[in-house]
Scaffold this motif. Sequence first.
Motif, PDB file in Angstrom:
ATOM      1  N   ALA A   1       0.965  -1.304   0.147  1.00  0.00           N
ATOM      2  CA  ALA A   1      -0.101   0.148   0.180  1.00  0.00           C
ATOM      3  C   ALA A   1       0.841   1.210   0.069  1.00  0.00           C
ATOM      4  CB  ALA A   1      -0.987  -0.026   1.133  1.00  0.00           C
ATOM      5  N   ARG A   2       0.428   2.260  -0.378  1.00  0.00           N
ATOM      6  CA  ARG A   2       1.196   3.607  -0.668  1.00  0.00           C
ATOM      7  C   ARG A   2       0.193   4.859  -0.346  1.00  0.00           C
ATOM      8  NH1 ARG A   2       4.171  -0.069  -1.325  1.00  0.00           N
ATOM      9  NH2 ARG A   2       5.376  -0.411  -2.915  1.00  0.00           N
ATOM     10  N   CYS A   3       0.904   5.865   0.205  1.00  0.00           N
ATOM     11  CA  CYS A   3      -0.021   7.100   0.167  1.00  0.00           C
ATOM     12  C   CYS A   3       0.835   7.889  -0.757  1.00  0.00           C
ATOM     13  CB  CYS A   3       0.376   7.533   1.729  1.00  0.00           C
ATOM     14  SG  CYS A   3      -0.241   6.529   2.946  1.00  0.00           S
ATOM     15  N   TRP A   4      -0.470   8.820  -1.551  1.00  0.00           N
ATOM     16  CA  TRP A   4       0.099   9.930  -2.377  1.00  0.00           C
ATOM     17  C   TRP A   4      -0.187  11.393  -1.599  1.00  0.00           C
ATOM     18  CZ3 TRP A   4       1.996  10.884  -7.042  1.00  0.00           C
ATOM     19  CH2 TRP A   4       1.695  12.033  -7.507  1.00  0.00           C
ATOM     20  N   SER A   5       1.146  11.803  -1.573  1.00  0.00           N
ATOM     21  CA  SER A   5       1.158  13.075  -0.782  1.00  0.00           C
ATOM     22  C   SER A   5       2.429  13.826  -1.373  1.00  0.00           C
ATOM     23  CB  SER A   5       1.512  12.979   0.561  1.00  0.00           C
ATOM     24  OG  SER A   5       1.746  14.043   1.565  1.00  0.00           O
ATOM     25  N   HIS A   6       2.234  15.251  -1.653  1.00  0.00           N
ATOM     26  CA  HIS A   6       3.142  16.350  -2.036  1.00  0.00           C
ATOM     27  C   HIS A   6       3.716  15.751  -3.427  1.00  0.00           C
ATOM     28  CE1 HIS A   6       2.090  17.294   2.082  1.00  0.00           C
ATOM     29  NE2 HIS A   6       2.511  18.565   1.790  1.00  0.00           N
ATOM     30  N   GLY A   7       3.316  15.073  -4.137  1.00  0.00           N
ATOM     31  CA  GLY A   7       3.846  14.759  -5.545  1.00  0.00           C
ATOM     32  C   GLY A   7       4.495  13.434  -5.156  1.00  0.00           C
ATOM     33  N   ALA A   8       4.378  12.658  -4.533  1.00  0.00           N
ATOM     34  CA  ALA A   8       5.142  11.490  -4.463  1.00  0.00           C
ATOM     35  C   ALA A   8       4.352  10.149  -3.797  1.00  0.00           C
ATOM     36  CB  ALA A   8       6.344  11.587  -3.542  1.00  0.00           C
ATOM     37  N   LEU A   9       4.642   9.067  -3.951  1.00  0.00           N
ATOM     38  CA  LEU A   9       4.005   7.801  -3.457  1.00  0.00           C
ATOM     39  C   LEU A   9       4.945   7.258  -2.459  1.00  0.00           C
ATOM     40  CD1 LEU A   9       2.436   5.827  -6.750  1.00  0.00           C
ATOM     41  CD2 LEU A   9       1.315   6.810  -4.751  1.00  0.00           C
ATOM     42  N   ILE A  10       4.452   7.279  -1.234  1.00  0.00           N
ATOM     43  CA  ILE A  10       5.387   6.740  -0.243  1.00  0.00           C
ATOM     44  C   ILE A  10       4.924   5.571   0.644  1.00  0.00           C
ATOM     45  CG2 ILE A  10       6.416   9.007   0.379  1.00  0.00           C
ATOM     46  CD1 ILE A  10       4.771   9.236   2.912  1.00  0.00           C
TER      47      ILE A  10
ATOM     48  N   GLN B   1      -1.248  -2.577  -4.450  1.00  0.00           N
ATOM     49  CA  GLN B   1      -2.262  -2.988  -4.172  1.00  0.00           C
ATOM     50  C   GLN B   1      -3.390  -2.148  -3.720  1.00  0.00           C
ATOM     51  OE1 GLN B   1      -2.068  -6.215  -1.402  1.00  0.00           O
ATOM     52  NE2 GLN B   1      -0.226  -6.875  -2.524  1.00  0.00           N
ATOM     53  N   ARG B   2      -2.875  -0.803  -3.007  1.00  0.00           N
ATOM     54  CA  ARG B   2      -3.696   0.220  -2.694  1.00  0.00           C
ATOM     55  C   ARG B   2      -2.832   1.569  -2.594  1.00  0.00           C
ATOM     56  NH1 ARG B   2      -6.506  -3.732  -2.813  1.00  0.00           N
ATOM     57  NH2 ARG B   2      -7.918  -4.599  -1.103  1.00  0.00           N
ATOM     58  N   VAL B   3      -3.614   2.736  -3.009  1.00  0.00           N
ATOM     59  CA  VAL B   3      -3.194   3.863  -2.973  1.00  0.00           C
ATOM     60  C   VAL B   3      -3.970   4.739  -2.073  1.00  0.00           C
ATOM     61  CG1 VAL B   3      -2.492   5.858  -3.978  1.00  0.00           C
ATOM     62  CG2 VAL B   3      -1.647   3.849  -4.926  1.00  0.00           C
ATOM     63  N   TYR B   4      -3.685   5.444  -0.959  1.00  0.00           N
ATOM     64  CA  TYR B   4      -4.491   6.327  -0.279  1.00  0.00           C
ATOM     65  C   TYR B   4      -4.079   7.923  -0.622  1.00  0.00           C
ATOM     66  CZ  TYR B   4      -5.455   2.098   2.192  1.00  0.00           C
ATOM     67  OH  TYR B   4      -5.926   1.004   2.519  1.00  0.00           O
ATOM     68  N   SER B   5      -5.307   8.575  -0.817  1.00  0.00           N
ATOM     69  CA  SER B   5      -4.906  10.011  -1.440  1.00  0.00           C
ATOM     70  C   SER B   5      -5.642  11.149  -0.673  1.00  0.00           C
ATOM     71  CB  SER B   5      -4.990  10.043  -3.011  1.00  0.00           C
ATOM     72  OG  SER B   5      -4.917  11.364  -3.462  1.00  0.00           O
TER      73      SER B   5
ATOM     74  N   ARG C   1      -2.176  17.937   9.514  1.00  0.00           N
ATOM     75  CA  ARG C   1      -2.250  18.838   8.554  1.00  0.00           C
ATOM     76  C   ARG C   1      -1.867  18.289   7.077  1.00  0.00           C
ATOM     77  NH1 ARG C   1       1.635  23.642   7.000  1.00  0.00           N
ATOM     78  NH2 ARG C   1       0.531  24.567   5.122  1.00  0.00           N
ATOM     79  N   HIS C   2      -0.679  17.645   6.866  1.00  0.00           N
ATOM     80  CA  HIS C   2      -0.457  17.255   5.564  1.00  0.00           C
ATOM     81  C   HIS C   2      -0.834  15.993   5.148  1.00  0.00           C
ATOM     82  CE1 HIS C   2       2.670  20.555   5.037  1.00  0.00           C
ATOM     83  NE2 HIS C   2       2.867  20.613   6.298  1.00  0.00           N
ATOM     84  N   PHE C   3      -1.633  15.159   5.916  1.00  0.00           N
ATOM     85  CA  PHE C   3      -2.132  14.126   5.548  1.00  0.00           C
ATOM     86  C   PHE C   3      -3.526  13.664   6.091  1.00  0.00           C
ATOM     87  CE2 PHE C   3      -3.031   9.695   4.363  1.00  0.00           C
ATOM     88  CZ  PHE C   3      -2.634   9.781   3.179  1.00  0.00           C
ATOM     89  N   LEU C   4      -3.471  13.302   7.438  1.00  0.00           N
ATOM     90  CA  LEU C   4      -4.430  12.801   8.208  1.00  0.00           C
ATOM     91  C   LEU C   4      -5.703  13.257   8.273  1.00  0.00           C
ATOM     92  CD1 LEU C   4      -2.829  10.863  11.189  1.00  0.00           C
ATOM     93  CD2 LEU C   4      -3.490   9.947   8.987  1.00  0.00           C
ATOM     94  N   LEU C   5      -5.579  14.849   8.434  1.00  0.00           N
ATOM     95  CA  LEU C   5      -6.905  15.698   8.382  1.00  0.00           C
ATOM     96  C   LEU C   5      -7.366  15.650   6.882  1.00  0.00           C
ATOM     97  CD1 LEU C   5      -6.068  18.502  10.979  1.00  0.00           C
ATOM     98  CD2 LEU C   5      -7.755  16.539  11.261  1.00  0.00           C
ATOM     99  N   PRO C   6      -6.757  16.059   6.093  1.00  0.00           N
ATOM    100  CA  PRO C   6      -7.364  16.115   4.884  1.00  0.00           C
ATOM    101  C   PRO C   6      -7.823  14.782   4.218  1.00  0.00           C
ATOM    102  CG  PRO C   6      -5.032  16.413   4.413  1.00  0.00           C
ATOM    103  CD  PRO C   6      -5.340  16.482   5.924  1.00  0.00           C
ATOM    104  N   TYR C   7      -7.289  13.767   4.543  1.00  0.00           N
ATOM    105  CA  TYR C   7      -7.399  12.477   3.861  1.00  0.00           C
ATOM    106  C   TYR C   7      -8.940  11.904   4.599  1.00  0.00           C
ATOM    107  CZ  TYR C   7      -7.991   7.466   3.408  1.00  0.00           C
ATOM    108  OH  TYR C   7      -8.694   6.402   3.084  1.00  0.00           O
ATOM    109  N   ASN C   8      -8.902  12.229   5.824  1.00  0.00           N
ATOM    110  CA  ASN C   8     -10.058  11.821   6.633  1.00  0.00           C
ATOM    111  C   ASN C   8     -11.396  12.698   6.468  1.00  0.00           C
ATOM    112  OD1 ASN C   8      -9.985   9.351   8.215  1.00  0.00           O
ATOM    113  ND2 ASN C   8      -8.006  10.423   8.724  1.00  0.00           N
TER     114      ASN C   8
END
Length: 430
Positions: A81-90, A292-296, A140-147
């Motif tokens: 699984a990956r997270c898409w953030s600030h132009g990158a998959l991590i 298999q999964r990407v969270y954006s 600020r950078h992921f968990l709040l905007p994602y949810n």
Amino acid sequence: MSGTGQIVVIGAGPAGIGTGLALADRGLVLEGCPHLGGLCSTVEFEGAVFDLGGHSFHTPHPEVRDLVFQSLDMHEQPRQARCWSHGALIPYPFQAHFRELPDQDVVEECAEGLSLAGRGEGALDFEDYLRGRFGPGIARHFLLPYNRKLWGGDLRRLAVDWASERVAAPANAAETFAQHGGRRTPLQHDTLVAYPARGGFGEILRALARRLPNLRLGQAVQRIDPLRREIVTSTGEVFRWERLVSSLPIDRLISLLPDAPPQVRVAAKSLEALPLALVLIVCGHPVDTPIQRVYSAGSEAPAHKIVLNHNSSPYLRSLPRHGIQAEVARPDLRGLANGDLERQVVRGLCTLGLIRSPSEVQASKVIYVPRAYPVPTAGRDATVRVLTDWLEQRAISSVGRFGEWAYINCDEALFRGLRLGAKLSSRNAA
């Protein structure tokens, strides 16, 4: 008119099937659709295989794992699984891998906030929990905007009790996915997950249903009479019951009971369900990534979760066409009608690098799911207790994701059905 003294189970999703398995000959399972599986069903479209929502099998209940693995061939592999953030998959989760972002200012802000964060204890709501547990940078950078993308803008309406089962620990806390003990812990980037060796996730439910001694499909419940203890279905058949188990959404169940008082109906209508648009994208070739999964969390893609389902098993990888599914929460229904959402999803897949060009897309469609997630609002547990207590007085049990309005997966719904069926069997035996 069918049998007295039997326990009738409404719904052949995981909770209903689990209940029916535990009841054995004492139970009759009725399913309104011509197929079974509920939200765990599989859809084949233009040569690609999709599940209703992204599914993989993992459980902290060894008995559930044994049941599934004994019922059909399963393929197991590490989750990717990956997270898409600030132009990158991590790697997933963001809070454990933010240091891999290319933007060092963001990395420093996340690290500084995390160094001051606590454990989220005493949080009054879900937003408060995210800030307190992970610090302002990660929030600020992921968990709040994602949810917010998933649940809607107001995260303060959500309870906290479910968070420790779903939201993975940050980089400074060790955590593994529990395979025993019965309590769910969050998935990690390398958790072992399983999937049917052939076909889609719905094969699990089909294999389990073959063990049911009494299953009737195409029997949508039209009316329930708790005084006569009768059910009337869409075929006109009448089924009598000594005990009733429902895996219908509990508000739908209440609406079928003519004697429900106004306060019970009002309570049922107060429960909040999250609708999803599932955008099915068919590629004319195998995807060239093992993800298999990407969270954006960002606006680059309308979906909060992207599922590359054909990476779930060697069988699916071998197919000439692969499917990518985008989950879009709270969709604009106008966008569903004119194809705007599909075009936005395809653009997003290109931006994230999951496909190279829109020309790779052979077909697309949208499935609208009006009830995908039960929203864990602060008052839902108290509301569900009011409803289940009232139902219990009428010899009716409600079980499953929407039967209990609980944010649970297939394995947990199956476990709760098995547990309820065993309890009812022992009660009747006594």
